[in-house]
Design a protein around this motif. Structure first.
Motif, PDB file in Angstrom:
ATOM      1  N   LEU A 145       0.871  -1.169   0.000  1.00  0.00           N
ATOM      2  CA  LEU A 145       0.000   0.000   0.000  1.00  0.00           C
ATOM      3  C   LEU A 145       0.910   1.220   0.000  1.00  0.00           C
ATOM      4  O   LEU A 145       1.622   1.469   0.981  1.00  0.00           O
ATOM      5  CB  LEU A 145      -0.876   0.037   1.258  1.00  0.00           C
ATOM      6  N   ILE A 146       0.931   1.950  -1.073  1.00  0.00           N
ATOM      7  CA  ILE A 146       1.864   3.061  -1.223  1.00  0.00           C
ATOM      8  C   ILE A 146       1.099   4.371  -1.086  1.00  0.00           C
ATOM      9  O   ILE A 146       0.233   4.677  -1.913  1.00  0.00           O
ATOM     10  CB  ILE A 146       2.555   3.000  -2.596  1.00  0.00           C
ATOM     11  N   CYS A 147       1.414   5.132  -0.062  1.00  0.00           N
ATOM     12  CA  CYS A 147       0.726   6.407   0.130  1.00  0.00           C
ATOM     13  C   CYS A 147       1.337   7.449  -0.792  1.00  0.00           C
ATOM     14  O   CYS A 147       2.534   7.728  -0.718  1.00  0.00           O
ATOM     15  CB  CYS A 147       0.813   6.868   1.578  1.00  0.00           C
ATOM     16  N   GLU A 164       2.737  -3.016   4.139  1.00  0.00           N
ATOM     17  CA  GLU A 164       2.710  -4.314   3.496  1.00  0.00           C
ATOM     18  C   GLU A 164       1.433  -5.073   3.809  1.00  0.00           C
ATOM     19  O   GLU A 164       0.889  -4.956   4.899  1.00  0.00           O
ATOM     20  CB  GLU A 164       3.886  -5.157   3.968  1.00  0.00           C
ATOM     21  N   ASP A 215       0.466  -3.578  -6.298  1.00  0.00           N
ATOM     22  CA  ASP A 215       0.646  -2.379  -5.479  1.00  0.00           C
ATOM     23  C   ASP A 215      -0.619  -1.544  -5.559  1.00  0.00           C
ATOM     24  O   ASP A 215      -1.192  -1.379  -6.633  1.00  0.00           O
ATOM     25  CB  ASP A 215       1.814  -1.530  -5.995  1.00  0.00           C
ATOM     26  N   PHE A 216      -1.016  -1.013  -4.421  1.00  0.00           N
ATOM     27  CA  PHE A 216      -2.140  -0.082  -4.394  1.00  0.00           C
ATOM     28  C   PHE A 216      -1.601   1.306  -4.087  1.00  0.00           C
ATOM     29  O   PHE A 216      -0.782   1.477  -3.180  1.00  0.00           O
ATOM     30  CB  PHE A 216      -3.145  -0.487  -3.321  1.00  0.00           C
ATOM     31  N   HIS A 217      -2.068   2.278  -4.829  1.00  0.00           N
ATOM     32  CA  HIS A 217      -1.701   3.668  -4.557  1.00  0.00           C
ATOM     33  C   HIS A 217      -2.898   4.374  -3.952  1.00  0.00           C
ATOM     34  O   HIS A 217      -4.028   4.094  -4.328  1.00  0.00           O
ATOM     35  CB  HIS A 217      -1.292   4.371  -5.853  1.00  0.00           C
TER      36      HIS A 217
END
Lengths: 156, 156
Positions: free
Chosen positions: A98-100, A108, A135-137
């Motif tokens: 999970l990428i902020c 993770e 990956d989620f943004h």
DNA sequence: TTCTATGCAAACCATTTGCAGGTCG
DNA sequence: CGACCTGCAAATGGTTTGCATAGAA
């Protein structure tokens, strides 16, 4: 942790490589920072604490070697430098991220939700999946709170 | 196709940008090669056919502009250069990729299978997902056949 | 000795930036 | 004129490579 080093040492030997002091120092940095997603530069600076003479090229070469053996995973979040994740052997696949997009923090997700999808891909596309990355943004909880605060302030 | 260009032209104008000849040429290359995943260099060489004087920097700047407007998506398969995918407006999220590690071919999956997962991430992690990317690595059907042939030949 | 691994510096390559001119309103 | 845009060349930054040396088998 030393057991892990031993185990990896055996993996290296079985493939004809040696666990040199530099490689071990690099590996230990990765083990000690398992939760982070370090860039090569990060690893280099940390390794220098225990092995000041090491060269950046050696760190790159060690990381590449460990990638080849699937001990670490080289991931690219699109922000310049590649990052290196320790691979968890009881997880056949890469974990997800999970990428902020606001603060850059990477969280993770340990679950592997994609197995049904991989079966479907095999059936519908004839494609044999050996690995995946997901990956989620978006905005993490902390940043969501801050944004709400900021907009409240803007109104008042 | 020209309708698409018109539409994007309007998007640019509404954001205060102009569709210059260079930008249009770049955009047309992307539209004409929608199925491929071109690198900036690829785009540059193709644009040069219709606009020989264009500079590489301009192509980069155009691609970045189109990325900002979410008309194209910059993706990184980890092999050196970034690639640019036209975004399909009736799909809110990025499409997924099947990347063959043997021949390098990239196939696309149009379905969006991840919405339930995004809801779960919101619930369990408090993370607001705005986008995602999902790539599968493995062996495509054609390569699987070739590998079988190769192993048969090796035996005989 | 022979092969591998290392450190350093130079090379590389994709991308970005500074700047002087060009275009359009 | 003034704001934006372009082409070129130079700069940048992450990564790789050449090479001479050092170390292990």
């Amino acid at each position: 942790m030393t057991e892990q080093v031993d185990k990896i040492n055996r993996q290296l030997i079985s493939r004809g490589y040696k666990l040199t002091p530099q490689r071990e120092a690099t590996l230990r940095v990765l083990l000690e920072n398992e939760q982070d997603h370090l860039t090569a530069e990060d690893v280099y600076l940390l390794v220098k604490n225990t092995y000041p003479n090491i060269g950046l090229a050696t760190v790159y070469r060690s990381l590449e070697l460990l990638s080849e053996l699937h001990i670490v995973e080289k991931v690219n979040f699109g922000d310049g430098g590649a990052r290196f994740d320790l691979r968890n052997e009881d997880q056949p696949h890469m974990h997800h991220h999970l990428i902020c997009t606001r603060c850059g923090k990477v969280e993770e997700i340990k679950d592997d939700w994609l197995l049904p999808m991989e079966h479907r891909i095999m059936r519908e596309y004839g494609f044999t999946v050996t690995d995946h990355r997901l990956d989620f943004h978006g905005t993490c909880q902390a940043c969501a709170v801050e944004e709400k605060d900021a907009s409240r302030k803007a109104v008042s």
